[in-house]
Design a protein around this motif. Sequence first.
Motif, PDB file in Angstrom:
ATOM      1  N   ALA A 138     -10.282   2.205  -6.201  1.00 26.24           N
ATOM      2  CA  ALA A 138      -8.855   2.454  -6.434  1.00 26.24           C
ATOM      3  C   ALA A 138      -8.147   2.794  -5.128  1.00 26.24           C
ATOM      4  N   THR A 139      -8.804   3.579  -4.268  1.00 26.29           N
ATOM      5  CA  THR A 139      -8.209   3.943  -2.985  1.00 26.29           C
ATOM      6  C   THR A 139      -8.088   2.729  -2.075  1.00 26.29           C
ATOM      7  N   ALA A 140      -9.126   1.904  -2.045  1.00 21.45           N
ATOM      8  CA  ALA A 140      -9.088   0.699  -1.217  1.00 21.45           C
ATOM      9  C   ALA A 140      -7.949  -0.221  -1.644  1.00 21.45           C
ATOM     10  N   LYS A 141      -7.774  -0.370  -2.945  1.00 15.52           N
ATOM     11  CA  LYS A 141      -6.710  -1.235  -3.450  1.00 15.52           C
ATOM     12  C   LYS A 141      -5.336  -0.647  -3.141  1.00 15.52           C
ATOM     13  N   ALA A 142      -5.198   0.672  -3.275  1.00 17.65           N
ATOM     14  CA  ALA A 142      -3.936   1.331  -2.960  1.00 17.65           C
ATOM     15  C   ALA A 142      -3.612   1.205  -1.475  1.00 17.65           C
ATOM     16  N   ASN A 143      -4.630   1.325  -0.635  1.00 19.36           N
ATOM     17  CA  ASN A 143      -4.426   1.149   0.802  1.00 19.36           C
ATOM     18  C   ASN A 143      -3.953  -0.265   1.121  1.00 19.36           C
ATOM     19  N   ALA A 144      -4.532  -1.237   0.434  1.00 16.14           N
ATOM     20  CA  ALA A 144      -4.132  -2.627   0.655  1.00 16.14           C
ATOM     21  C   ALA A 144      -2.679  -2.854   0.259  1.00 16.14           C
ATOM     22  N   LEU A 145      -2.242  -2.181  -0.814  1.00 18.34           N
ATOM     23  CA  LEU A 145      -0.847  -2.326  -1.238  1.00 18.34           C
ATOM     24  C   LEU A 145       0.094  -1.811  -0.154  1.00 18.34           C
ATOM     25  N   ARG A 146      -0.226  -0.672   0.433  1.00 21.41           N
ATOM     26  CA  ARG A 146       0.592  -0.138   1.522  1.00 21.41           C
ATOM     27  C   ARG A 146       0.635  -1.118   2.685  1.00 21.41           C
ATOM     28  N   THR A 147      -0.510  -1.726   2.993  1.00 23.84           N
ATOM     29  CA  THR A 147      -0.561  -2.704   4.078  1.00 23.84           C
ATOM     30  C   THR A 147       0.360  -3.882   3.794  1.00 23.84           C
ATOM     31  N   MET A 148       0.331  -4.375   2.562  1.00 22.08           N
ATOM     32  CA  MET A 148       1.153  -5.537   2.213  1.00 22.08           C
ATOM     33  C   MET A 148       2.640  -5.259   2.371  1.00 22.08           C
ATOM     34  N   TRP A 149       3.075  -4.056   1.980  1.00 24.64           N
ATOM     35  CA  TRP A 149       4.496  -3.728   2.123  1.00 24.64           C
ATOM     36  C   TRP A 149       4.891  -3.621   3.583  1.00 24.64           C
ATOM     37  N   LYS A 150       3.991  -3.159   4.427  1.00 21.81           N
ATOM     38  CA  LYS A 150       4.279  -3.130   5.859  1.00 21.81           C
ATOM     39  C   LYS A 150       4.344  -4.549   6.419  1.00 21.81           C
ATOM     40  N   LEU A 151       3.442  -5.393   5.956  1.00 13.59           N
ATOM     41  CA  LEU A 151       3.473  -6.784   6.402  1.00 13.59           C
ATOM     42  C   LEU A 151       4.737  -7.498   5.921  1.00 13.59           C
ATOM     43  N   GLU A 152       5.214  -7.131   4.747  1.00 14.61           N
ATOM     44  CA  GLU A 152       6.470  -7.719   4.260  1.00 14.61           C
ATOM     45  C   GLU A 152       7.618  -7.370   5.208  1.00 14.61           C
ATOM     46  N   ALA A 153       7.608  -6.150   5.720  1.00 10.24           N
ATOM     47  CA  ALA A 153       8.642  -5.743   6.673  1.00 10.24           C
ATOM     48  C   ALA A 153       8.513  -6.506   7.987  1.00 10.24           C
ATOM     49  N   VAL A 154       7.286  -6.697   8.464  1.00 11.94           N
ATOM     50  CA  VAL A 154       7.062  -7.494   9.672  1.00 11.94           C
ATOM     51  C   VAL A 154       7.569  -8.915   9.453  1.00 11.94           C
ATOM     52  N   ARG A 155       7.233  -9.480   8.322  1.00 11.44           N
ATOM     53  CA  ARG A 155       7.636 -10.850   7.998  1.00 11.44           C
ATOM     54  C   ARG A 155       9.151 -10.991   8.016  1.00 11.44           C
ATOM     55  N   HIS A 156       9.846 -10.037   7.399  1.00 12.38           N
ATOM     56  CA  HIS A 156      11.304 -10.106   7.348  1.00 12.38           C
ATOM     57  C   HIS A 156      11.904  -9.962   8.751  1.00 12.38           C
ATOM     58  N   ALA A 157      11.351  -9.059   9.548  1.00 16.25           N
ATOM     59  CA  ALA A 157      11.853  -8.849  10.909  1.00 16.25           C
ATOM     60  C   ALA A 157      11.685 -10.096  11.773  1.00 16.25           C
ATOM     61  N   LEU A 158      10.694 -10.917  11.443  1.00 17.27           N
ATOM     62  CA  LEU A 158      10.422 -12.136  12.208  1.00 17.27           C
ATOM     63  C   LEU A 158      11.030 -13.370  11.549  1.00 17.27           C
ATOM     64  N   GLY A 159      12.095 -13.178  10.794  1.00 12.26           N
ATOM     65  CA  GLY A 159      12.827 -14.312  10.248  1.00 12.26           C
ATOM     66  C   GLY A 159      12.309 -14.848   8.945  1.00 12.26           C
ATOM     67  N   ASP A 160      11.511 -14.068   8.228  1.00 16.09           N
ATOM     68  CA  ASP A 160      10.979 -14.483   6.924  1.00 16.09           C
ATOM     69  C   ASP A 160      10.151 -15.762   7.002  1.00 16.09           C
ATOM     70  N   GLN A 161       9.451 -15.919   8.096  1.00 19.87           N
ATOM     71  CA  GLN A 161       8.491 -17.019   8.201  1.00 19.87           C
ATOM     72  C   GLN A 161       7.110 -16.507   7.808  1.00 19.87           C
ATOM     73  N   PRO A 162       6.245 -17.397   7.298  1.00 19.60           N
ATOM     74  CA  PRO A 162       4.942 -16.965   6.767  1.00 19.60           C
ATOM     75  C   PRO A 162       4.079 -16.233   7.786  1.00 19.60           C
ATOM     76  N   ILE A 163       3.305 -15.282   7.282  1.00 24.31           N
ATOM     77  CA  ILE A 163       2.264 -14.606   8.051  1.00 24.31           C
ATOM     78  C   ILE A 163       0.942 -14.874   7.349  1.00 24.31           C
ATOM     79  N   THR A 164      -0.045 -15.305   8.103  1.00 26.80           N
ATOM     80  CA  THR A 164      -1.347 -15.642   7.533  1.00 26.80           C
ATOM     81  C   THR A 164      -2.326 -14.488   7.687  1.00 26.80           C
ATOM     82  N   VAL A 165      -2.841 -14.003   6.559  1.00 28.71           N
ATOM     83  CA  VAL A 165      -3.870 -12.962   6.573  1.00 28.71           C
ATOM     84  C   VAL A 165      -5.228 -13.645   6.516  1.00 28.71           C
ATOM     85  N   THR A 166      -6.048 -13.412   7.523  1.00 28.72           N
ATOM     86  CA  THR A 166      -7.360 -14.061   7.581  1.00 28.72           C
ATOM     87  C   THR A 166      -8.489 -13.160   7.098  1.00 28.72           C
ATOM     88  N   SER A 167      -8.245 -11.838   7.015  1.00 30.42           N
ATOM     89  CA  SER A 167      -9.262 -10.927   6.508  1.00 30.42           C
ATOM     90  C   SER A 167      -8.599  -9.624   6.091  1.00 30.42           C
TER      91      SER A 167
END
Length: 245
Positions: A138-167
Amino acid sequence: MLRRTVRLFAALVMILSGTFAGTVLAAGTAHADGCYTWTRTLSQGSSGADVTQLQIRLGGYAGYGAVLATDGSFGPATEAAVKRFQSAYGLTADGVAGSNTFNKLYALQDDDCTPIHFSYAELNDCNSDWSGGAVGAATAKANALRTMWKLEAVRHALGDQPITVTSGFRSYACNSAVGGASNSRHLYGDAADLGAGPHSLCTLARQARSHGFRGILGPGYPGHDDHTHVDHRDSQYWSAPTCGI
C-alpha cells in the motif's frame, strides 16, 4: 483515451453551464468525481484529509528545490503551491482552493486518482500487487501516486508533451534482475526512470528540480547516461554533471 476525453468535456461543460447560467457553484461540489470530491473551500488554516488529498496532487508545485509535505495542514507552503498550480493553468492565483481549482484537478485525474497522462501500470513493470519491496504494498503504491502527480507537473511545464517512464516500482527480485542498487529508491515505489523523447534527458533533469523531487540522477552520473532518475529520498541529492547539475 475516450474515457479521458469524455471526462474533460464534462468538466468543461460543467464550468461553462455555471458561468452562463449565473450560478455560483459551491466549492468542490461542481460534480461528484469518480476519484475524490472536495466539499469545501480550502485555505491557510484548513486541516484534514481533504487538505492531504490536495497536497498529493500539488506535490509538483512545491517550487525550486522544495518538497510539499502531505501532512493535512494548509500552511504557507501549500498556499504557495496552490498559487503556482493556479498560475500554471491560467486560474486566478489567490492561493485559495475553491471550485475553479478543484474543477481543474477533476479534469486532470482519472477515476483511480492517477493523473490522466500516467498510470499505475507505467510505474510498476515488476508485479501487479506492489509487494516484495522495501515497504508494504500500500505504501509503495501511494508513493507511486505522488510520483505521478509530480511528473504530471513536469509534463505540463514542458508544454504537455509526453514523458516516457522506463522503470518504476521494483520488488527486491525485480531490482536484482536488472542490476539495481541494493538500496534503490525503486524498492520504495517512489522513483521513476525517464527516457528521452520530445525532451532531452538533461531537460527532464533540470525541470525536475522545480517539481518536488529530492533525488535527481542523470547524464554524467554513473549508469545514468541513458535515462534520468527522479525520486523522493529523505535528503536532496542531485547529480547530472553532463547537464550542469
